[in-house]
Design an enzyme around this catalytic site. Structure first.
Site, PDB file in Angstrom:
ATOM      1  N   HIS A 466      20.998  26.432  62.151  1.00 18.34           N
ATOM      2  CA  HIS A 466      22.407  26.819  62.171  1.00 18.34           C
ATOM      3  C   HIS A 466      23.318  25.650  61.835  1.00 18.34           C
ATOM      4  O   HIS A 466      24.352  25.816  61.210  1.00 18.34           O
ATOM      5  CB  HIS A 466      22.763  27.417  63.529  1.00 18.34           C
ATOM      6  N   ARG A 573      27.082  47.287  44.854  1.00 22.19           N
ATOM      7  CA  ARG A 573      26.084  47.932  45.730  1.00 22.19           C
ATOM      8  C   ARG A 573      26.876  48.784  46.712  1.00 22.19           C
ATOM      9  O   ARG A 573      27.512  48.245  47.614  1.00 22.19           O
ATOM     10  CB  ARG A 573      25.264  46.869  46.464  1.00 22.19           C
ATOM     11  N   ARG A 609      26.943  51.296  41.311  1.00 22.72           N
ATOM     12  CA  ARG A 609      25.600  51.838  41.480  1.00 22.72           C
ATOM     13  C   ARG A 609      25.636  52.938  42.535  1.00 22.72           C
ATOM     14  O   ARG A 609      26.222  52.754  43.607  1.00 22.72           O
ATOM     15  CB  ARG A 609      24.639  50.739  41.935  1.00 22.72           C
ATOM     16  N   ASN A 711      15.097  41.832  40.991  1.00 24.90           N
ATOM     17  CA  ASN A 711      14.578  41.689  42.362  1.00 24.90           C
ATOM     18  C   ASN A 711      13.478  42.710  42.605  1.00 24.90           C
ATOM     19  O   ASN A 711      12.384  42.385  43.055  1.00 24.90           O
ATOM     20  CB  ASN A 711      15.686  41.913  43.400  1.00 24.90           C
ATOM     21  N   ASP A 712      13.791  43.974  42.309  1.00 25.26           N
ATOM     22  CA  ASP A 712      12.784  45.010  42.543  1.00 25.26           C
ATOM     23  C   ASP A 712      11.722  45.013  41.458  1.00 25.26           C
ATOM     24  O   ASP A 712      10.564  45.304  41.724  1.00 25.26           O
ATOM     25  CB  ASP A 712      13.450  46.386  42.654  1.00 25.26           C
ATOM     26  N   ARG A 722       9.321  42.023  48.557  1.00 27.64           N
ATOM     27  CA  ARG A 722      10.348  40.987  48.398  1.00 27.64           C
ATOM     28  C   ARG A 722      10.864  40.458  49.725  1.00 27.64           C
ATOM     29  O   ARG A 722      11.465  39.386  49.784  1.00 27.64           O
ATOM     30  CB  ARG A 722      11.516  41.519  47.547  1.00 27.64           C
ATOM     31  N   CYS A 759      21.090  42.267  36.285  1.00 27.66           N
ATOM     32  CA  CYS A 759      21.916  42.116  37.491  1.00 27.66           C
ATOM     33  C   CYS A 759      21.100  41.638  38.696  1.00 27.66           C
ATOM     34  O   CYS A 759      21.623  41.527  39.790  1.00 27.66           O
ATOM     35  CB  CYS A 759      22.627  43.420  37.830  1.00 27.66           C
TER      36      CYS A 759
HETATM   37  C1  PEP Z   1      17.474  44.377  41.899  1.00 31.10           C
HETATM   38  O1  PEP Z   1      16.530  45.018  42.375  1.00 31.10           O
HETATM   39  O2  PEP Z   1      17.320  43.402  41.126  1.00 31.10           O
HETATM   40  C2  PEP Z   1      18.877  44.719  42.262  1.00 31.10           C
HETATM   41  C3  PEP Z   1      19.908  44.123  41.685  1.00 31.10           C
HETATM   42  O3  PEP Z   1      19.049  45.662  43.240  1.00 31.10           O
HETATM   43  P1  PEP Z   1      18.955  45.346  44.831  1.00 31.10           P
HETATM   44  O4  PEP Z   1      18.768  43.873  44.984  1.00 31.10           O
HETATM   45  O5  PEP Z   1      20.228  45.858  45.417  1.00 31.10           O
HETATM   46  O6  PEP Z   1      17.750  46.169  45.222  1.00 31.10           O
HETATM   47 MG    MG Z   2      16.941  46.963  43.373  1.00 32.75          MG
END
Ligand code: PEP
Ligand code: MG
Length: 829
Positions: A466, A573, A609, A711-712, A722, A759
């Site tokens: 922290h 989001r 989205r 990310n996904d 993840r 993104c």
């Molecule tokens: C992703 O999956 O890259 C993305 C931008 O969506 P989120 O991180 O909200 O799942």
């Molecule tokens: Mg995603």
């Protein structure tokens, strides 16, 4: 009433705890128990039960007896400093044990030479539930013979204990496990329920209303927690808490790059045995926690003497004194809270401290000690120390660091009671002060910095402590985990702190100083230049237009994004509108939020989205059946298509936005054309499922635009959750396999002349963004904060060079090779 016995974990001379040369044990702050001067060198289980934690230095472990008592077994005094030397563990956390099973073998010779003492300690750490009724001491004992008799103490039942019962399980999504902030959020919510709420993880179970109790579960991201509620509306409470757990308890999922950096940096601290003669430059290496380069002078904290009376002046009086002190400290913290930005991490940390102040388990433990004749200050210290020592002994470094927060709160209350200064820093700080501490307490910076502390160095603690988070929020460069050598740095010694490199130079020479000043000047100028140009349209050096838009998670983010030069919103989001409420937002409510954002964007592109929940992110008002594998279950559009009313309402709200801007609707987690067709009114698809990436050419026939969610895409492409830190090394977005998926999606979209954007979090890393540009991406949507520097970097790129590098990366064999190539190509950002 339960009674049972603990067996001697080693042979030797049984000695009263009071005679141990370590105040924390001797004063029973950790708990009551016994010490043994050992003659055998194998630590054995004192009871049947399970090993709940094994310290990473392998000198101590906690065994939870079948009857519920938690017993700390600690070999030697100050042996944590040996960092594992001389200890060989024979067990691991989670392992069931029988009395007499071997746990740790230790080398007596090493301990005799290097430790401060050999005493092996056996201490009951949940002394609020168990008392010692019998003990053998002042004689020789043999391993396995009965040593302590324990008796269970039934606590007063204050909560509603009858009525309905309900149980739910949820996977902990908080990226760093159940550390203080998420635990405080969970405990806050649980306290709103009059009945009993318990949370269990494997063999351990915690009072959900107690932050410390929750933290001692040692829960990590990805663990399955069982939430059991009792009392009126238990079903609703269990579901509500399960949702909170699954939604991450406000603790964002760290980006892949961040995770990797943390893993790589952890434990890199090296001890330097050298002393520090003036005028000889010495380099100390640690872990860079907050970037930045500064020069200044070491400032060590003051040792304030507090005289704490052990005996109290009567339970009623001491309880009142404690209550007054807690109220006083709460007021102090609240007044500090008014002075820090509400949305920042500083405020979140102060709220954790406020929550710890109101923690029922700590207060109960303190009252217990007061009722046994102790003073309020003594009792508070004992109560906190009991939990802090359990936390420090946990193998999870993040949870262990939370002991610092507890001690910070301990110190404030004790200072209030003893009328001493809570701060360990001088009231008047010298200019250019660089704080040199063993561990950084959040309060060191909150009240005292006042712009005068220009950097922080710590011997211990990690980049997620922290204190480090607080330093980051204040832009104070910090290097942590510099090792014990730091304590020998003389007060006032000139220092250079480099938070980017994780390096501290003590008594820097003239040449180093001059080079540092030049580098500081270069960095400051570059940042200023980038900021000055942040509102310019983003183009590469050879004139190719690259849209740099912002990812937004809440309406409040938009002003910050615009201030940083965002050219629009590439991803809103919308989950913020739907989570943490009792029913879905109406069309008008949604419209109002979207309209507000559109207004601030002022005609710039606005990408919204549709709701991306489902699976493990359930909505309280739309329960779905539990799934074995939520990440592969009803998520994103799969969920939304089963809730057509919800989706229609959202799309209607989006279509009603009054704006000069292009409004784009983005569908999350698309895997096939049928889903796109099912949302006829919708015009864009998000590429984050591998089969969608390799068939983007087909999807692109029916959408206007695609956006790649790396990310996904990385999670599903690499089959690595993840949110699970144990598999984060596999979750590498720069792996050529993931890059090939991205390349295929870009080519697919471009064959249909559809624009394609990225993104996902990777786009915020400038070198990865250059790679995407090389693959044909012409728009990125990123964290607002990185926009000025990213735009400046883009302006230095030539597209053909990016394309050449991108093509090469697809032929490499690992993410590390790709990273090395990118670093070689663009060594300076
Ligand atoms: C992703 O999956 O890259 C993305 C931008 O969506 P989120 O991180 O909200 O799942
Ligand atoms: Mg995603």
């Amino acid at each position: 009433m339960t009674t049972f016995e603990l067996a001697a974990p080693v042979s030797g001379w049984a000695t009263p705890l009071e005679q141990v040369p370590d105040a924390a044990f001797a004063q029973k702050m950790v708990g009551d128990g016994i010490a043994i001067d050992p003659t055998s060198s194998e630590l054995r289980a004192p009871c049947d039960g399970v090993v709940v934690s094994l310290h990473e230095a392998h000198h101590a472990c906690i065994v939870r007896c079948r009857d519920g008592a938690e017993v700390l077994l600690h070999i030697g005094i100050d042996t944590v400093n040996l960092r594992g030397e001389g200890f060989s563990p024979l067990t691991r956390p989670g392992q069931p044990v029988k009395t007499g099973d071997p746990l740790i073998v230790f080398d007596m010779d090493v301990l005799a030479r290097k430790a401060r003492g050999l005493f092996t300690l056996m201490v009951v750490v949940n002394g609020d539930a168990y008392a010692i009724s019998k003990r053998v001491q002042d004689r020789a004992v043999t391993v396995g013979e009965p040593l302590l008799g324990l008796v269970g103490i039934a606590g007063p039942a204050k909560e509603e204990t009858d009525g309905e019962t309900a149980e739910r399980t949820a996977i902990l999504a908080a990226s760093h496990g159940l550390h203080a902030r998420p635990a405080a959020m969970l405990a806050d919510r649980a306290r709103q329920h009059a009945g009993v709420v318990r949370i269990a993880l494997r063999e351990r179970s915690a009072n959900a209303k107690s932050v410390v109790s929750l933290m001692t579960l040692g829960a990590r991201s990805g663990d399955t927690l069982t939430i059991a509620a009792r009392g009126r509306q238990a079903g609703r409470v269990a579901l509500d808490l399960a949702n909170l757990v699954a939604e991450g308890l406000g603790d964002g999922i760290a980006s892949v790059a961040q995770e990797r950096a943390t893993v790589a940096e952890a434990g890199r601290a090296r001890e330097v045995a050298t002393l520090f003669p003036a005028n000889r430059e010495v380099l100390l290496r640690g872990t860079g926690a907050v970037p930045g380069l500064v020069q200044g002078y070491a400032l060590s904290p003051i040792r304030r003497e507090q005289s704490i009376p052990k005996e109290g002046a009567g339970a009623a009086k001491e309880r009142q004194l404690l209550a007054d002190a807690i109220v006083g400290v709460r007021r102090d913290l609240e007044s500090v809270l008014e002075r820090v930005p509400l949305a920042g991490p500083g405020a979140a940390i102060l709220k954790v401290h406020l929550s710890l102040l109101a923690d029922p388990d700590i207060i109960d433990a303190a009252h217990d000690a007061i009722d046994r004749g102790r003073s309020a200050a003594w009792a508070w210290q004992v109560a906190i120390e009991r939990y802090a020592s359990v936390l420090s002994a946990l193998s999870d470094p993040l949870l262990a660091e939370r002991a610092v927060d507890l001690r910070d709160v301990e110190n404030r209350v004790v200072a209030f009671l003893t009328r001493t200064h809570a701060s360990r820093l001088p009231a008047e700080l010298p200019a250019h002060a660089i704080l040199v501490v063993d561990e950084l307490r959040p309060s060191d910076l909150v009240e005292n910095a006042a712009g005068r502390i220009i950097a922080v160095c710590t011997a211990r603690g990690g980049p997620n402590s922290h204190g480090a988070i607080m330093a980051a929020s204040m832009g104070i460069p910090a290097v942590v985990a510099l090792g014990e050598a730091l304590s020998r740095v003389p007060n006032g010694a000139p220092l250079i702190v480099d938070g980017d490199q994780g390096a501290v130079r003590v008594f820097p020479g003239e040449g180093t100083r001059r080079a540092t000043v030049d580098e500081m000047f270069r960095r400051v100028t570059r940042r200023e230049t980038n900021r000055a140009a942040r509102h310019q349209e983003s183009r590469t050096k050879d004139g190719v237009r690259i849209g740099v838009l912002a990812n937004l998670g809440r309406p409040g983010d938009v002003a910050d994004a615009m201030g940083n030069g965002a050219e629009g919103c590439g991803l809103l989001r919308t989950e913020f509108l739907f989570l943490h409420r009792q029913n879905a937002p109406s069309e008008d409510e949604q419209l109002a939020e979207y309209q507000e954002i559109a207004k601030t964007l002022g005609g710039r592109p606005f990408t919204i989205r549709t709701l991306d929940v489902g699976g493990d992110k359930a909505l309280a008002y739309l329960p779905i059946e539990a799934e074995e594998n939520p990440a592969l279950g009803l998520r994103g559009i799969r969920f939304a298509l089963r809730q057509p009313k919800l989706l229609r309402t959202q799309i209607r709200a989006i279509l009603r936005i009054d704006s000069a801007a292009t409004i784009r609707i983005l569908i999350p987690m698309v895997s096939c054309l049928a889903e796109v067709r099912a949302v006829r009114a919708v015009v864009e698809a998000m590429i984050e499922v591998p089969i969608a990436a390799v068939t983007t050419d087909l999807l692109a026939r029916e959408v206007d635009f695609v956006s790649i969610g790396t990310n996904d895409l990385t999670q599903y492409g690499a089959a690595a959750d993840r949110g699970n830190p144990h598999v984060s090394p596999f979750s590498d977005g720069l792996h050529p396999g993931i890059l090939r998926l991205v390349a295929q999606a870009v080519t697919g979209a471009r064959t249909r002349q559809r624009p394609v954007s990225v993104c996902g979090g990777m786009a915020s890393d400038p070198r990865a963004a250059a790679l995407f540009i090389g693959l044909g991406v012409r728009e990125v949507s990123v964290l607002p904060i990185v926009i000025p520097d990213l735009k400046a970097f883009i302006a230095s790129l030539n597209v053909p060079e990016c394309a050449e590098v991108a093509t090469k990366t697809l032929e490499l064999s690992s993410g590390d090779e790709v990273r090395a190539l990118l670093n070689r190509t663009w060594p300076v950002i």
